[in-house]
Design a protein around this motif. Structure first.
Motif, PDB file in Angstrom:
ATOM      1  N   GLU A  79       0.817  -1.218   0.000  1.00  0.00           N
ATOM      2  CA  GLU A  79       0.000   0.000   0.000  1.00  0.00           C
ATOM      3  C   GLU A  79       0.847   1.263   0.000  1.00  0.00           C
ATOM      4  OE1 GLU A  79      -3.177   2.405   2.885  1.00  0.00           O
ATOM      5  OE2 GLU A  79      -2.691   0.302   3.298  1.00  0.00           O
ATOM      6  N   ILE A  80       1.868   1.286   0.845  1.00  0.00           N
ATOM      7  CA  ILE A  80       2.609   2.542   1.007  1.00  0.00           C
ATOM      8  C   ILE A  80       3.854   2.633   0.126  1.00  0.00           C
ATOM      9  CG2 ILE A  80       1.789   2.783   3.365  1.00  0.00           C
ATOM     10  CD1 ILE A  80       4.582   2.033   4.339  1.00  0.00           C
ATOM     11  N   GLY A  81       4.348   1.499  -0.356  1.00  0.00           N
ATOM     12  CA  GLY A  81       5.553   1.522  -1.191  1.00  0.00           C
ATOM     13  C   GLY A  81       5.422   2.416  -2.417  1.00  0.00           C
ATOM     14  N   PRO A  82       4.321   2.268  -3.178  1.00  0.00           N
ATOM     15  CA  PRO A  82       4.189   3.078  -4.390  1.00  0.00           C
ATOM     16  C   PRO A  82       4.052   4.585  -4.135  1.00  0.00           C
ATOM     17  CG  PRO A  82       2.774   1.136  -4.487  1.00  0.00           C
ATOM     18  CD  PRO A  82       3.282   1.231  -3.087  1.00  0.00           C
ATOM     19  N   ILE A  83       3.670   4.978  -2.913  1.00  0.00           N
ATOM     20  CA  ILE A  83       3.497   6.411  -2.633  1.00  0.00           C
ATOM     21  C   ILE A  83       4.624   6.955  -1.754  1.00  0.00           C
ATOM     22  CG2 ILE A  83       0.985   6.285  -2.847  1.00  0.00           C
ATOM     23  CD1 ILE A  83       0.821   6.306   0.222  1.00  0.00           C
ATOM     24  N   MET A  84       5.646   6.131  -1.513  1.00  0.00           N
ATOM     25  CA  MET A  84       6.748   6.557  -0.649  1.00  0.00           C
ATOM     26  C   MET A  84       7.688   7.475  -1.432  1.00  0.00           C
ATOM     27  SD  MET A  84       8.054   6.059   2.476  1.00  0.00           S
ATOM     28  CE  MET A  84       7.519   4.437   3.014  1.00  0.00           C
ATOM     29  N   PRO A  85       7.840   8.728  -1.011  1.00  0.00           N
ATOM     30  CA  PRO A  85       8.797   9.607  -1.683  1.00  0.00           C
ATOM     31  C   PRO A  85      10.222   9.153  -1.406  1.00  0.00           C
ATOM     32  CG  PRO A  85       7.208  10.851  -0.357  1.00  0.00           C
ATOM     33  CD  PRO A  85       7.087   9.411   0.038  1.00  0.00           C
ATOM     34  N   THR A  86      11.125   9.510  -2.287  1.00  0.00           N
ATOM     35  CA  THR A  86      12.528   9.180  -2.070  1.00  0.00           C
ATOM     36  C   THR A  86      13.077  10.021  -0.907  1.00  0.00           C
ATOM     37  OG1 THR A  86      13.198  10.852  -3.680  1.00  0.00           O
ATOM     38  CG2 THR A  86      12.910   8.596  -4.485  1.00  0.00           C
ATOM     39  N   GLY A  87      14.068   9.465  -0.225  1.00  0.00           N
ATOM     40  CA  GLY A  87      14.745  10.219   0.822  1.00  0.00           C
ATOM     41  C   GLY A  87      14.212  10.009   2.219  1.00  0.00           C
ATOM     42  N   LYS A  88      13.100   9.297   2.369  1.00  0.00           N
ATOM     43  CA  LYS A  88      12.580   9.035   3.706  1.00  0.00           C
ATOM     44  C   LYS A  88      13.276   7.809   4.304  1.00  0.00           C
ATOM     45  CE  LYS A  88       8.266  11.465   3.177  1.00  0.00           C
ATOM     46  NZ  LYS A  88       6.973  11.730   3.821  1.00  0.00           N
ATOM     47  N   LEU A  89      13.437   7.835   5.611  1.00  0.00           N
ATOM     48  CA  LEU A  89      14.061   6.719   6.324  1.00  0.00           C
ATOM     49  C   LEU A  89      12.981   5.743   6.757  1.00  0.00           C
ATOM     50  CD1 LEU A  89      16.335   5.217   7.845  1.00  0.00           C
ATOM     51  CD2 LEU A  89      15.991   6.836   9.740  1.00  0.00           C
ATOM     52  N   VAL A  90      13.186   4.467   6.443  1.00  0.00           N
ATOM     53  CA  VAL A  90      12.269   3.411   6.868  1.00  0.00           C
ATOM     54  C   VAL A  90      12.975   2.586   7.945  1.00  0.00           C
ATOM     55  CG1 VAL A  90      11.022   1.326   6.180  1.00  0.00           C
ATOM     56  CG2 VAL A  90      11.082   3.320   4.657  1.00  0.00           C
ATOM     57  N   VAL A  91      12.326   2.458   9.091  1.00  0.00           N
ATOM     58  CA  VAL A  91      12.833   1.655  10.203  1.00  0.00           C
ATOM     59  C   VAL A  91      11.850   0.516  10.414  1.00  0.00           C
ATOM     60  CG1 VAL A  91      13.484   1.621  12.641  1.00  0.00           C
ATOM     61  CG2 VAL A  91      13.912   3.677  11.264  1.00  0.00           C
ATOM     62  N   THR A  92      12.338  -0.718  10.389  1.00  0.00           N
ATOM     63  CA  THR A  92      11.445  -1.868  10.531  1.00  0.00           C
ATOM     64  C   THR A  92      11.676  -2.600  11.844  1.00  0.00           C
ATOM     65  OG1 THR A  92      10.939  -4.089   9.718  1.00  0.00           O
ATOM     66  CG2 THR A  92      13.053  -3.162   9.069  1.00  0.00           C
ATOM     67  N   LEU A  93      10.572  -2.938  12.489  1.00  0.00           N
ATOM     68  CA  LEU A  93      10.578  -3.734  13.717  1.00  0.00           C
ATOM     69  C   LEU A  93      10.051  -5.145  13.475  1.00  0.00           C
ATOM     70  CD1 LEU A  93       9.256  -1.189  16.385  1.00  0.00           C
ATOM     71  CD2 LEU A  93      11.349  -2.518  16.574  1.00  0.00           C
ATOM     72  N   CYS A  94       9.885  -5.531  12.218  1.00  0.00           N
ATOM     73  CA  CYS A  94       9.239  -6.805  11.898  1.00  0.00           C
ATOM     74  C   CYS A  94      10.215  -7.966  12.056  1.00  0.00           C
ATOM     75  CB  CYS A  94       8.696  -6.770  10.478  1.00  0.00           C
ATOM     76  SG  CYS A  94       7.429  -5.512  10.213  1.00  0.00           S
ATOM     77  N   ALA A  95       9.978  -8.795  13.046  1.00  0.00           N
ATOM     78  CA  ALA A  95      10.880  -9.911  13.339  1.00  0.00           C
ATOM     79  C   ALA A  95      10.973 -10.857  12.152  1.00  0.00           C
ATOM     80  CB  ALA A  95      10.393 -10.663  14.573  1.00  0.00           C
ATOM     81  N   GLY A  96      12.197 -11.215  11.798  1.00  0.00           N
ATOM     82  CA  GLY A  96      12.427 -12.205  10.753  1.00  0.00           C
ATOM     83  C   GLY A  96      12.480 -11.654   9.346  1.00  0.00           C
ATOM     84  N   LEU A  97      11.956 -10.451   9.122  1.00  0.00           N
ATOM     85  CA  LEU A  97      11.911  -9.922   7.759  1.00  0.00           C
ATOM     86  C   LEU A  97      13.181  -9.130   7.456  1.00  0.00           C
ATOM     87  CD1 LEU A  97       8.208  -8.746   7.360  1.00  0.00           C
ATOM     88  CD2 LEU A  97       9.254 -10.940   6.768  1.00  0.00           C
ATOM     89  N   PRO A  98      13.919  -9.525   6.422  1.00  0.00           N
ATOM     90  CA  PRO A  98      15.177  -8.841   6.117  1.00  0.00           C
ATOM     91  C   PRO A  98      14.942  -7.487   5.459  1.00  0.00           C
ATOM     92  CG  PRO A  98      14.730 -10.500   4.457  1.00  0.00           C
ATOM     93  CD  PRO A  98      13.646 -10.642   5.502  1.00  0.00           C
ATOM     94  N   ILE A  99      15.979  -6.700   5.455  1.00  0.00           N
ATOM     95  CA  ILE A  99      15.908  -5.384   4.819  1.00  0.00           C
ATOM     96  C   ILE A  99      15.540  -5.514   3.347  1.00  0.00           C
ATOM     97  CG2 ILE A  99      17.364  -3.445   4.083  1.00  0.00           C
ATOM     98  CD1 ILE A  99      18.788  -3.744   6.853  1.00  0.00           C
ATOM     99  N   SER A 100      16.036  -6.559   2.695  1.00  0.00           N
ATOM    100  CA  SER A 100      15.746  -6.756   1.270  1.00  0.00           C
ATOM    101  C   SER A 100      14.254  -6.906   0.999  1.00  0.00           C
ATOM    102  CB  SER A 100      16.497  -7.980   0.749  1.00  0.00           C
ATOM    103  OG  SER A 100      16.131  -9.152   1.471  1.00  0.00           O
ATOM    104  N   PHE A 101      13.510  -7.441   1.971  1.00  0.00           N
ATOM    105  CA  PHE A 101      12.062  -7.562   1.813  1.00  0.00           C
ATOM    106  C   PHE A 101      11.432  -6.189   1.614  1.00  0.00           C
ATOM    107  CE2 PHE A 101       7.908  -7.150   3.866  1.00  0.00           C
ATOM    108  CZ  PHE A 101       7.156  -8.097   3.192  1.00  0.00           C
ATOM    109  N   PHE A 102      11.824  -5.224   2.415  1.00  0.00           N
ATOM    110  CA  PHE A 102      11.243  -3.887   2.341  1.00  0.00           C
ATOM    111  C   PHE A 102      11.742  -3.126   1.119  1.00  0.00           C
ATOM    112  CE2 PHE A 102      11.050  -5.307   6.670  1.00  0.00           C
ATOM    113  CZ  PHE A 102       9.746  -5.004   7.031  1.00  0.00           C
ATOM    114  N   GLU A 103      12.989  -3.372   0.743  1.00  0.00           N
ATOM    115  CA  GLU A 103      13.538  -2.669  -0.418  1.00  0.00           C
ATOM    116  C   GLU A 103      12.793  -3.020  -1.697  1.00  0.00           C
ATOM    117  OE1 GLU A 103      18.171  -1.808   0.706  1.00  0.00           O
ATOM    118  OE2 GLU A 103      17.676  -3.777  -0.123  1.00  0.00           O
ATOM    119  N   LYS A 104      12.165  -4.210  -1.758  1.00  0.00           N
ATOM    120  CA  LYS A 104      11.402  -4.597  -2.948  1.00  0.00           C
ATOM    121  C   LYS A 104      10.252  -3.635  -3.215  1.00  0.00           C
ATOM    122  CE  LYS A 104      10.212  -8.654  -1.575  1.00  0.00           C
ATOM    123  NZ  LYS A 104       9.596 -10.007  -1.525  1.00  0.00           N
TER     124      LYS A 104
END
Length: 268
Positions: A79-104
């Motif tokens: 939902e939010i990936g397509p509307i995420m502007p460049t330059g914002k910092l994303v911090v994830t607390l999701c156990a088990g999910l790698p950074i590469s998951f969010f970068e997709k």
């Protein structure tokens, strides 16, 4: 000062909100999202925080904290990936999910910081491990540390160690609660009232933890100081060893680590 959006204000999300406010973070620099209106109203009444839609929260903040359950992360990011502007910092607390998951889901080059904290955050005694993604700088790590410092201790680690952190300290409080539960039952078996057994064990756990933290001594040395020759403690330790408690703990932590890896594999 950054504006932080807490995406999913559950127990840990609320702990972050509460900790930031206690540390002096302005409430007008915090927004949050929550799917249940009753819960959203409760948080607004308790903290005065603005509760927004996911899209509005992304627009309002420059630090996006993902604190939903891992199984809900894909839906949120879609939902939010397509509307995420460049330059914002994303911090994830999701156990088990790698950074590469969010970068997709995110624009190329988006800085992502992976964080594993634990439930003692609600009493400001958390242990939080912070790892940088490929595009996260030291400044981004410092922002994450500033967010979680009010909740307890923080440590920087490479992401390759996060699954072990999840098994050891992320899930760790449950192991201690399990141990206290078992020791309480043992106290009852030995003839103590439940509340007395509970109070004895909890204070012993607190005191032992403080000794470990403040003395700088190895746990073996502290244990040996309690273990007199032919005494009661060594008799108890013998039974723990006979029943394979040490091996069971090693196996349990490996199982938790492996499950974290399974979650990561299922997300790809």
């Amino acid at each position: 000062m950054h504006t932080i959006a807490v995406m999913g204000a559950g127990k840990i999300g609320e702990a972050v909100i509460s900790g930031l406010l206690r540390s002096g973070w302005p409430v007008d620099r915090l927004v949050a999202t929550e799917r249940w209106q009753e819960r959203a109203d409760e948080l607004t009444a308790r903290y005065g925080i603005r509760m927004l839609s996911n899209a509005a929260a992304v627009e309002a903040a420059d630090v996006i904290l993902i604190s939903v359950k891992p199984q809900d992360a894909g839906i949120l990011m879609a939902e939010i990936g397509p509307i995420m502007p460049t330059g914002k910092l994303v911090v994830t607390l999701c156990a088990g999910l790698p950074i590469s998951f969010f970068e997709k889901f995110l624009p190329t080059g988006t800085p992502v910081v992976r964080v594993m904290t634990n439930t003692p955050a609600v009493v400001e005694q958390a242990m939080t491990a912070i790892s940088a993604g490929p595009h996260a700088t030291g400044e981004h790590l410092a922002i994450a540390e500033e967010m979680f410092a009010p909740l307890g201790r923080t440590i920087r680690l490479p992401e390759s160690q996060q699954d072990a952190v999840t098994a050891l300290s992320g899930s760790g409080p449950a192991y201690f609660f399990f141990l206290v539960e078992a020791m309480t039952d043992a106290g009852i078996l030995l003839g103590l009232p439940r509340q007395v057994a509970h109070d004895l064990i909890v204070q012993t756990a607190i005191g032992s933890a403080v000794m470990l933290r403040d003395s700088g001594e190895h746990p073996v040395k502290l244990r040996e100081a309690v273990t007199s020759p032919a005494g009661t403690t060594i008799s108890a330790i013998r039974e723990l060893e006979n029943h394979g408690v040490r091996a069971a703990l090693l196996a349990a932590l490996e199982a938790a680590r492996d499950r974290a890896r399974e979650i990561a594999d299922q997300s790809t």
